[in-house]
Design a protein around this motif. Sequence first.
Motif, mmCIF file in Angstrom:
data_model
loop_
_atom_site.group_PDB
_atom_site.id
_atom_site.type_symbol
_atom_site.label_atom_id
_atom_site.label_comp_id
_atom_site.label_asym_id
_atom_site.label_seq_id
_atom_site.Cartn_x
_atom_site.Cartn_y
_atom_site.Cartn_z
ATOM 1 N N ILE A 8 1.101 -1.445 -0.219
ATOM 2 C CA ILE A 8 0.066 0.125 0.106
ATOM 3 C C ILE A 8 0.844 1.322 -0.196
ATOM 4 C CG2 ILE A 8 -1.737 -1.042 1.066
ATOM 5 C CD1 ILE A 8 -1.288 0.100 3.636
ATOM 6 N N GLY A 13 -0.901 1.293 -3.508
ATOM 7 C CA GLY A 13 -2.016 1.138 -2.992
ATOM 8 C C GLY A 13 -3.153 0.861 -4.111
ATOM 9 N N GLU A 14 -3.249 1.749 -5.131
ATOM 10 C CA GLU A 14 -4.031 1.813 -6.113
ATOM 11 C C GLU A 14 -4.094 0.494 -6.728
ATOM 12 O OE1 GLU A 14 -3.309 5.087 -8.745
ATOM 13 O OE2 GLU A 14 -3.428 6.421 -7.183
ATOM 14 N N VAL A 17 -6.010 -1.990 -4.700
ATOM 15 C CA VAL A 17 -7.420 -1.676 -4.723
ATOM 16 C C VAL A 17 -7.951 -2.420 -6.043
ATOM 17 C CG1 VAL A 17 -9.338 -0.033 -5.212
ATOM 18 C CG2 VAL A 17 -7.528 0.232 -3.281
ATOM 19 N N PRO A 43 -5.970 0.306 7.298
ATOM 20 C CA PRO A 43 -5.269 0.368 6.029
ATOM 21 C C PRO A 43 -5.716 -0.706 5.161
ATOM 22 C CG PRO A 43 -3.842 0.840 7.689
ATOM 23 C CD PRO A 43 -5.074 0.402 8.527
ATOM 24 N N ASN A 47 -8.062 -0.224 1.480
ATOM 25 C CA ASN A 47 -7.506 -0.677 0.319
ATOM 26 C C ASN A 47 -8.181 -2.022 -0.351
ATOM 27 O OD1 ASN A 47 -4.998 1.175 -0.562
ATOM 28 N ND2 ASN A 47 -4.866 0.852 1.837
ATOM 29 N N LEU A 85 -14.408 1.144 -4.231
ATOM 30 C CA LEU A 85 -13.608 0.012 -4.069
ATOM 31 C C LEU A 85 -13.942 -1.324 -4.843
ATOM 32 C CD1 LEU A 85 -12.588 -0.092 -0.159
ATOM 33 C CD2 LEU A 85 -11.135 0.852 -2.039
ATOM 34 N N VAL A 131 -8.164 6.645 5.686
ATOM 35 C CA VAL A 131 -7.164 6.869 4.579
ATOM 36 C C VAL A 131 -6.057 7.766 5.179
ATOM 37 C CG1 VAL A 131 -8.717 6.453 2.472
ATOM 38 C CG2 VAL A 131 -8.165 8.934 3.318
#
Length: 229
Positions: A8, A13-14, A17, A43, A47, A85, A131
């Motif tokens: 992450i 992190g993207e 996801v 976290p 995510n 998400l 976040v």
Amino acid sequence: EKRLANLIKGKEGERMVEMNQGVMTRVYPHGARVGSNNFNPVPAWVNGSQLVALNFQTGDFPVRLNHAFFKQNRGSGYVLKPQRLLSKTHERPTPRRLSLEVISGGNLPKPNMAERGEIIDPFVVVGVSGVPKDDTWRKPHQTRFITDNGFNPVWKETFQMVVTDPDTAIVTLRVMDHDLMSGDDFIGEASCPFANIRQGYRSILLYDAHYRLIPGAFLVCKIEITEEP
């Protein structure tokens, strides 16, 4: 747990996801936690992880956050992910400004529900988990302490917080006993997902370290939520 921390970081992190939109991931405490303490589950939730395991035998903040988070959906055992998400095309929600006035408290017990000991000097810590932009626990808001009054302390202090992702944020109010000699002691706590917070004057029940309701203990707060331009 350690792999999650690496996954992450930054833009990684993207990618996590996106990965969790097609597969299921499970995060669990590192084996080096021989004292059965816990990592912060937030976290992993923000995510997109579907399963986050904790050491439930330990009465610490991560477990209390978990209990509060899953009180949503009438405590059915699961919470649906927010749309951002689940879909690559869904936009983030509009940021919100939270104005929270900690007015007073009542029937606050001594640390560990002790029947004897000094009268407490209570103060309230207010923090947001979510976040990275929303997380305030590195520098949480805090009221002044009230000397020798656990029965009906009055603070009347207001705090302002901007929450950029209200779908995943969790707001916590923690009552502590001020103690210069041995360090501040935990009294009680209440956490609530931002999406479930109701505005107006509210009486907020408090829970002990193992998330058991403290009989009669409460805080009185005034809550206002507005859109942040």
